[in-house]
Motif scaffolding. Sequence first.
Motif, short mmCIF file in Angstrom:
data_model
loop_
_atom_site.label_atom_id
_atom_site.label_comp_id
_atom_site.label_asym_id
_atom_site.label_seq_id
_atom_site.Cartn_x
_atom_site.Cartn_y
_atom_site.Cartn_z
N ILE A 14 7.58 83.53 89.15
CA ILE A 14 7.32 82.25 89.79
C ILE A 14 7.64 82.34 91.27
O ILE A 14 8.51 83.11 91.70
CB ILE A 14 8.11 81.09 89.14
CG1 ILE A 14 9.62 81.25 89.38
CG2 ILE A 14 7.81 80.97 87.67
CD1 ILE A 14 10.41 80.00 88.97
N HIS A 15 6.93 81.54 92.06
CA HIS A 15 7.16 81.43 93.50
C HIS A 15 7.07 79.95 93.85
O HIS A 15 6.11 79.27 93.50
CB HIS A 15 6.10 82.21 94.29
CG HIS A 15 5.96 83.63 93.85
ND1 HIS A 15 6.84 84.62 94.25
CD2 HIS A 15 5.05 84.23 93.04
CE1 HIS A 15 6.47 85.77 93.70
NE2 HIS A 15 5.40 85.56 92.96
N SER A 16 8.08 79.45 94.54
CA SER A 16 8.09 78.03 94.89
C SER A 16 8.63 77.86 96.30
O SER A 16 9.29 78.74 96.85
CB SER A 16 8.94 77.23 93.90
OG SER A 16 10.29 77.69 93.93
N ARG A 17 8.33 76.69 96.88
CA ARG A 17 8.84 76.36 98.21
C ARG A 17 10.16 75.61 98.09
O ARG A 17 10.58 75.19 97.02
CB ARG A 17 7.81 75.49 98.95
CG ARG A 17 6.47 76.20 99.17
CD ARG A 17 5.48 75.26 99.84
NE ARG A 17 4.19 75.91 100.03
CZ ARG A 17 3.12 75.29 100.52
NH1 ARG A 17 3.20 74.00 100.86
NH2 ARG A 17 1.98 75.94 100.67
N LYS A 18 10.82 75.43 99.22
CA LYS A 18 12.09 74.70 99.24
C LYS A 18 11.86 73.25 98.83
O LYS A 18 10.80 72.68 99.05
CB LYS A 18 12.70 74.76 100.64
CG LYS A 18 13.18 76.15 101.04
CD LYS A 18 13.82 76.11 102.41
CE LYS A 18 14.33 77.49 102.81
NZ LYS A 18 14.95 77.48 104.15
N GLY A 19 12.90 72.67 98.23
CA GLY A 19 12.82 71.28 97.81
C GLY A 19 12.09 71.08 96.50
O GLY A 19 11.79 69.95 96.11
N TYR A 20 11.86 72.16 95.79
CA TYR A 20 11.12 72.10 94.53
C TYR A 20 12.02 71.57 93.41
O TYR A 20 13.20 71.88 93.35
CB TYR A 20 10.62 73.50 94.19
CG TYR A 20 9.97 73.63 92.84
CD1 TYR A 20 8.68 73.17 92.63
CD2 TYR A 20 10.67 74.18 91.77
CE1 TYR A 20 8.08 73.28 91.39
CE2 TYR A 20 10.08 74.29 90.53
CZ TYR A 20 8.79 73.83 90.35
OH TYR A 20 8.20 73.93 89.12
N THR A 32 7.55 68.81 91.62
CA THR A 32 7.36 68.06 92.86
C THR A 32 6.87 68.92 94.02
O THR A 32 6.63 68.38 95.10
CB THR A 32 8.67 67.37 93.27
OG1 THR A 32 9.68 68.38 93.47
CG2 THR A 32 9.12 66.39 92.20
N GLY A 33 6.74 70.21 93.81
CA GLY A 33 6.33 71.08 94.91
C GLY A 33 5.06 71.83 94.59
O GLY A 33 4.18 71.36 93.87
N HIS A 34 4.96 73.04 95.14
CA HIS A 34 3.84 73.94 94.87
C HIS A 34 4.42 75.16 94.16
O HIS A 34 5.25 75.88 94.72
CB HIS A 34 3.15 74.36 96.17
CG HIS A 34 2.44 73.24 96.85
ND1 HIS A 34 3.12 72.20 97.48
CD2 HIS A 34 1.12 72.97 96.99
CE1 HIS A 34 2.23 71.36 97.99
NE2 HIS A 34 1.02 71.80 97.71
N LEU A 35 3.97 75.40 92.94
CA LEU A 35 4.55 76.45 92.12
C LEU A 35 3.49 77.49 91.79
O LEU A 35 2.41 77.17 91.28
CB LEU A 35 5.10 75.85 90.82
CG LEU A 35 5.75 76.83 89.83
CD1 LEU A 35 7.00 77.44 90.44
CD2 LEU A 35 6.09 76.12 88.53
N GLY A 36 3.81 78.75 92.09
CA GLY A 36 2.95 79.86 91.70
C GLY A 36 3.54 80.54 90.47
O GLY A 36 4.75 80.81 90.42
N ILE A 37 2.70 80.78 89.46
CA ILE A 37 3.17 81.36 88.20
C ILE A 37 2.32 82.57 87.85
O ILE A 37 1.09 82.50 87.88
CB ILE A 37 3.08 80.33 87.04
CG1 ILE A 37 3.90 79.09 87.35
CG2 ILE A 37 3.53 80.96 85.73
CD1 ILE A 37 3.74 77.97 86.33
N GLY A 38 2.98 83.67 87.51
CA GLY A 38 2.29 84.85 86.99
C GLY A 38 2.79 85.13 85.59
O GLY A 38 3.99 85.34 85.39
N ALA A 39 1.90 85.09 84.60
CA ALA A 39 2.29 85.29 83.21
C ALA A 39 1.67 86.57 82.67
O ALA A 39 0.49 86.84 82.91
CB ALA A 39 1.85 84.11 82.36
#
Length: 320
Positions: free
Chosen positions: A33-39, A59-66
């Motif tokens: 997973i990759h997310s920005r601050k304040g997530y 509440t943020g932008h979340l990148g997910i690799g499964a």
Amino acid sequence: MTSTPVRAHEFDSRDPAAIHGFLSATYDPKLRIHSRKGYRLTHQRVDAGPFAIATTRQTGHLGIGANMLAGLVIARSRTARVDRACAGSADRLGPGEVFLVTRPGEPSSLRWYPGTVELCVLDLSVLAQVAVTAPARRPGSIRFTGLRPATTALARQWRDTVTFVNDVVLNSPAAGAQPLVIGNAARMLAAAALTVFPSTAFTEPTPADRRDATAVTLRRAITFLEDHADRDISAVDIAGAAGVSLRSVQLAFRRHLGTTPMAYLRRLRLVRAHHDLVRADPQRETVSAIASRWGFASHSRFTAWYHASYGVPPRETLHT
């Protein structure tokens, strides 16, 4: 019949490490997973064993690799936009859309924008209970050929099925504690998934299937049903007991009785529930408890079936 535990879990965190650990433990040990601050991630999940239903909001932008999700994961976006890349194709999915996160065994990547997504996770073994032939005939795994519903009407069918399971099964303590109810709900979800999304699950009967759809097959299947009506059994279990393929046993019931194996089982359980109602002490038992014990999750449906068969509502039988 033993109770099936239905467990509710809640998770709410802003800690990236805690969020990664939770999602990895719940869905994929190798999840990235990759997310920005304040997530922030809020996750509410009800786990019923062969299936789970979750509502998750971020509440943020979340990148997910499964890499290897645990089971078949069917998503419905409530308010979020989701970008998905899987098997060489990329899709942008908006609020209200229903989709497979990926095909079983295939990697995928998602970009999940702020909002809420509903998830249903199905154990892959449940798909086999409603779709494949008996192990001795034409073994093979089910393959999904599309990641979106075949039609908008089928997408609506999926939403309605999940709503029914949530409202009638998971939100009803008496029904949700019964193994027959949970097993029926799992197979209902599996059948819906195989109907809604294009797959290789359903095939026409072969000449061998038609040859085996005999009265002998029917008698073997009925004997098994009468002996095991109180167990959580599927059509595949019935076919295995009869020693034929799933298509053969389905064809035998249709050819000789004009019904299906599972409809016959439902009728048999209705008779057993009637016997329990006749013998029950109305001060100690309820119609809902007896109905749930025999796999009827919906009180209204049970009442309708019972009234059609016996001419009176089940409450009247209990209090007579």
